[in-house]
Design a protein around this motif. Sequence first.
Motif, PDB file in Angstrom:
ATOM      1  N   GLU A  35       0.827  -1.214   0.000  1.00  0.00           N
ATOM      2  CA  GLU A  35       0.000   0.000   0.000  1.00  0.00           C
ATOM      3  C   GLU A  35       0.861   1.264   0.000  1.00  0.00           C
ATOM      4  O   GLU A  35       0.521   2.246  -0.659  1.00  0.00           O
ATOM      5  CB  GLU A  35      -0.948   0.005   1.201  1.00  0.00           C
ATOM      6  N   ARG A  38       2.149   1.756  -3.404  1.00  0.00           N
ATOM      7  CA  ARG A  38       1.069   2.277  -4.265  1.00  0.00           C
ATOM      8  C   ARG A  38       0.864   3.775  -4.032  1.00  0.00           C
ATOM      9  O   ARG A  38       0.592   4.531  -4.957  1.00  0.00           O
ATOM     10  CB  ARG A  38      -0.244   1.540  -3.989  1.00  0.00           C
ATOM     11  N   ALA A  48      -4.776   4.972  -4.232  1.00  0.00           N
ATOM     12  CA  ALA A  48      -4.124   4.338  -3.077  1.00  0.00           C
ATOM     13  C   ALA A  48      -4.836   4.730  -1.779  1.00  0.00           C
ATOM     14  O   ALA A  48      -5.329   5.851  -1.640  1.00  0.00           O
ATOM     15  CB  ALA A  48      -2.663   4.750  -3.016  1.00  0.00           C
ATOM     16  N   THR A  49      -4.917   3.778  -0.847  1.00  0.00           N
ATOM     17  CA  THR A  49      -5.543   4.091   0.441  1.00  0.00           C
ATOM     18  C   THR A  49      -4.545   4.738   1.399  1.00  0.00           C
ATOM     19  O   THR A  49      -4.896   5.602   2.186  1.00  0.00           O
ATOM     20  CB  THR A  49      -6.102   2.815   1.106  1.00  0.00           C
ATOM     21  N   PHE A 253      -5.012   2.547   6.130  1.00  0.00           N
ATOM     22  CA  PHE A 253      -4.629   1.197   5.675  1.00  0.00           C
ATOM     23  C   PHE A 253      -5.827   0.259   5.918  1.00  0.00           C
ATOM     24  O   PHE A 253      -6.428   0.275   6.983  1.00  0.00           O
ATOM     25  CB  PHE A 253      -3.405   0.768   6.481  1.00  0.00           C
ATOM     26  N   THR A 258      -7.913  -4.787   2.417  1.00  0.00           N
ATOM     27  CA  THR A 258      -6.716  -5.616   2.653  1.00  0.00           C
ATOM     28  C   THR A 258      -6.584  -6.112   4.093  1.00  0.00           C
ATOM     29  O   THR A 258      -5.748  -6.960   4.362  1.00  0.00           O
ATOM     30  CB  THR A 258      -5.410  -4.843   2.339  1.00  0.00           C
TER      31      THR A 258
END
Length: 450
Positions: A35, A38, A48-49, A253, A258
Amino acid sequence: LENPKSNRDEIEERCAELILSDEQLREVCQRLLVEINRGLNKDTNKEATVKCFPTYVRELPNGEECGKFLALDLGGTNFRVLLIDLGPHVFHMESKIFAVPQSVMLGPGTGLFDHIAECLATFMHENQVDVSPLPLGFTFSFPCSQEGLTKARLATWTKGFKCSGVEGEDVVKLLQEAIARRGDIKIDVMAVLNDTTGTLMACAWKNPACRIGLILGTGINACYVERLENVQLWDGDHDDPKQVVINTELGAFGDNGTLEFIRTEYDRTIDQHSLNPGRQLFEKMISGMYMGEVTRLVLAQLTREGLLFDGMGPETLFEPGQFFTKYVSEIESDKKGEYTCCRQVLEELGYDDASDEDCANVRFICEAVSRRAAHIAAAAVACLLNKMGQKHVTVAVDGSLYRFHPHFHDLMVEKIRQLINPGLTFDLMLSEDGSGRGAALVAAVAVRIG
Ligand code: ADP
């Protein structure tokens, strides 16, 4: 009659999902790395988070910064104005805490910034500040995409704020406009930063090995020093030092699913009843704003199932928000086998006759929730340490959860050791009041560089 031992077995079974194996934590590390990359990559950053915002802070303090600075600190439970006098390896500070009424937190943005400007004016008047204009560092601890050291657009409100007309806007401009509307104070905004950056800077002032800032308070977030070549989004110059502090905003996140492999029904309930459903899922498993509530949900559920308090328990246990994160710290600060603080907390909740078994079980549940939080926070730190790959890194940490929970530091250190690559070393250092001192330091470094 029920056998208390079998209750305990069942409680342990019900809490098993809160205990994460090293394998699961390694998976958390790995997924976070994906992440972060990204976030740093220009093709994937938009979706992207974990946003990985470049902060425009390139230089760390060298201990020689000096002068008078104002600092504003907005981003959690308190809003503060500080006057900081930096000298050679000393600093002097006046500060005042101002309340941000709930109505202002949820009202129009102009109301919020007018309130801030009014507090600034009151503070400057009370302290008879003689420098004009006075340089100011603004710690604004919400996710912002920065376009320069003094330009930060709010991406989204978090931590209980919800003022209209601020998301997508430059908060420095909104602050300057509010100051201009008053016309009675002269201030130069030199820098806007996040509390993680402040925490990093405040620690780096004395400790050159400091390369990570971590907040474990109302929210969770981390920043770290990244090489420019790894920051595809970087739009500034490539002069020395070829590095920039990255504000990861890793509280988000998991917002793309995820973390589902470790989230529980309790985490889902918290999220559904929050101001920002679907967002900040990592934060909601860890930080001070939510950890007490996770604990309460477990306690309430197991009481309903008849496993605790003979199935009755205090009524307050069934009311959202009534079990504070500090209770977890208090309950876990009892010596093993003693329940003085635990009984005190239960009395505060209106339950006077807890048995020793109940207390032991309540403590077990608190430990399960706080260990989980400490371990996933450790996985995040290990991820950054592994990514940076530097021999030794000091991690500056601030926030009441880290500061006051009796075992958080030790739990994190132990777990980070198990998760980092061979050959790396680290230490976790409390960096008190980074959001205040750090703001002054970023402003001071900006003045020094010119
Ligand atoms: P902020 O992050 O808002 O700047 P703090 O670092 O003081 O401020 O964090 C506040 C959070 O810390 C609150 O969510 C609160 O629940 C939690 N907290 C306060 N006291 C304690 C404590 N003794 N133990 C654990 N958490 C605490």
